[in-house]
Write a protein that holds these residues in place. Structure first.
Motif, short mmCIF file in Angstrom:
data_model
loop_
_atom_site.label_atom_id
_atom_site.label_comp_id
_atom_site.label_asym_id
_atom_site.label_seq_id
_atom_site.Cartn_x
_atom_site.Cartn_y
_atom_site.Cartn_z
N VAL A 37 2.17 -8.97 -0.66
CA VAL A 37 2.76 -8.61 0.64
C VAL A 37 1.65 -8.20 1.60
CG1 VAL A 37 4.28 -7.00 1.86
CG2 VAL A 37 4.93 -7.87 -0.39
N GLN A 38 0.78 -7.29 1.14
CA GLN A 38 -0.27 -6.78 2.03
C GLN A 38 -1.36 -6.08 1.23
OE1 GLN A 38 1.22 -3.99 4.91
NE2 GLN A 38 -0.63 -4.05 6.13
N VAL A 39 -2.59 -6.17 1.76
CA VAL A 39 -3.69 -5.38 1.23
C VAL A 39 -4.09 -4.43 2.34
CG1 VAL A 39 -6.07 -5.38 0.40
CG2 VAL A 39 -4.53 -7.24 -0.26
N ILE A 40 -4.01 -3.14 2.08
CA ILE A 40 -4.38 -2.14 3.06
C ILE A 40 -5.81 -1.70 2.75
CG2 ILE A 40 -3.86 0.13 4.04
CD1 ILE A 40 -0.94 -0.35 3.08
N PRO A 41 -6.74 -1.97 3.66
CA PRO A 41 -8.14 -1.62 3.41
C PRO A 41 -8.37 -0.12 3.51
CG PRO A 41 -7.92 -2.51 5.61
CD PRO A 41 -6.56 -2.61 4.96
N PRO A 42 -9.48 0.34 2.96
CA PRO A 42 -9.79 1.77 3.06
C PRO A 42 -10.01 2.17 4.51
CG PRO A 42 -11.64 0.57 2.16
CD PRO A 42 -10.52 -0.41 2.30
N TYR A 43 -9.69 3.40 4.80
CA TYR A 43 -9.92 3.90 6.14
C TYR A 43 -11.03 4.95 6.10
CZ TYR A 43 -6.80 7.54 4.43
OH TYR A 43 -6.22 8.52 3.68
N HIS A 44 -11.74 5.05 7.18
CA HIS A 44 -12.85 6.00 7.24
C HIS A 44 -12.32 7.43 7.24
CE1 HIS A 44 -15.67 2.81 7.86
NE2 HIS A 44 -14.94 2.34 8.86
N GLY A 45 -13.02 8.30 6.57
CA GLY A 45 -12.62 9.69 6.51
C GLY A 45 -11.83 10.03 5.26
N ALA A 46 -11.51 9.00 4.46
CA ALA A 46 -10.77 9.28 3.24
C ALA A 46 -11.68 9.91 2.20
CB ALA A 46 -10.16 7.99 2.69
N PHE A 47 -11.18 10.89 1.49
CA PHE A 47 -11.99 11.55 0.46
C PHE A 47 -12.30 10.59 -0.67
CE2 PHE A 47 -12.40 14.22 -3.37
CZ PHE A 47 -13.55 14.90 -3.00
N THR A 48 -11.29 9.85 -1.13
CA THR A 48 -11.48 8.84 -2.16
C THR A 48 -11.00 7.50 -1.60
OG1 THR A 48 -10.96 10.49 -3.83
CG2 THR A 48 -10.95 8.21 -4.54
N PRO A 49 -11.90 6.78 -0.95
CA PRO A 49 -11.48 5.52 -0.34
C PRO A 49 -11.02 4.52 -1.39
CG PRO A 49 -13.85 5.83 -0.12
CD PRO A 49 -13.31 7.03 -0.78
N CYS A 50 -9.93 3.82 -1.06
CA CYS A 50 -9.42 2.80 -1.96
C CYS A 50 -8.61 1.78 -1.18
CB CYS A 50 -8.56 3.42 -3.05
SG CYS A 50 -7.10 4.25 -2.44
N PHE A 51 -8.52 0.59 -1.77
CA PHE A 51 -7.62 -0.43 -1.25
C PHE A 51 -6.25 -0.14 -1.82
CE2 PHE A 51 -11.64 -2.70 -0.99
CZ PHE A 51 -11.51 -3.44 0.17
N GLU A 52 -5.20 -0.43 -1.07
CA GLU A 52 -3.86 -0.39 -1.64
C GLU A 52 -3.28 -1.79 -1.52
OE1 GLU A 52 0.16 2.22 -1.93
OE2 GLU A 52 -1.24 2.68 -0.32
N ILE A 53 -2.78 -2.30 -2.63
CA ILE A 53 -2.24 -3.65 -2.68
C ILE A 53 -0.74 -3.54 -2.90
CG2 ILE A 53 -2.44 -5.93 -3.74
CD1 ILE A 53 -5.07 -4.91 -5.02
N ILE A 54 0.03 -4.26 -2.11
CA ILE A 54 1.48 -4.22 -2.21
C ILE A 54 1.99 -5.60 -2.63
CG2 ILE A 54 3.66 -3.75 -1.01
CD1 ILE A 54 1.92 -2.12 1.03
N PHE A 55 2.79 -5.60 -3.70
CA PHE A 55 3.37 -6.83 -4.23
C PHE A 55 4.88 -6.73 -4.20
CE2 PHE A 55 -0.65 -6.34 -6.52
CZ PHE A 55 -1.23 -7.58 -6.37
N GLU A 56 5.55 -7.89 -4.18
CA GLU A 56 7.00 -7.90 -4.29
C GLU A 56 7.42 -9.01 -5.26
OE1 GLU A 56 8.81 -8.64 -0.49
OE2 GLU A 56 8.26 -10.74 -0.48
N LYS A 57 8.59 -8.79 -5.86
CA LYS A 57 9.15 -9.76 -6.80
C LYS A 57 10.66 -9.74 -6.64
CE LYS A 57 7.79 -10.51 -11.37
NZ LYS A 57 7.59 -10.05 -12.76
N LYS A 58 11.24 -10.91 -6.61
CA LYS A 58 12.70 -11.00 -6.50
C LYS A 58 13.33 -10.56 -7.81
CE LYS A 58 15.49 -13.86 -3.69
NZ LYS A 58 15.69 -15.12 -3.03
N GLU A 59 14.37 -9.76 -7.72
CA GLU A 59 15.05 -9.27 -8.93
C GLU A 59 15.96 -10.32 -9.49
OE1 GLU A 59 16.98 -5.59 -7.94
OE2 GLU A 59 15.15 -4.49 -8.23
#
Length: 59
Positions: A37-59
């Protein structure tokens, strides 16, 4: 109806390694039927920078 999965990837010393890890995770989840769905890149100022990856699947 969709199910969502959120995955965080911490950034270590090398940004390149983090990007490679993100790509690997996307490919692994795609094989299991998850859709990116989306990859959210790290933002500046974060204590522990990380990417967040969002997936979806049809039930």
């Amino acid at each position: 109806m969709y199910t969502y999965h959120f995955e965080k990837v911490k950034i270590g010393i090398s940004q390149k390694n983090a990007e490679t890890k993100v790509q690997e995770i996307i490919h692994e989840h795609a094989k299991e039927g998850w859709r990116l769905v989306q990859v959210i890149p790290p933002y500046h100022g974060a204590f522990t920078p990380c990417f967040e990856i969002i997936f979806e699947k049809k039930e």
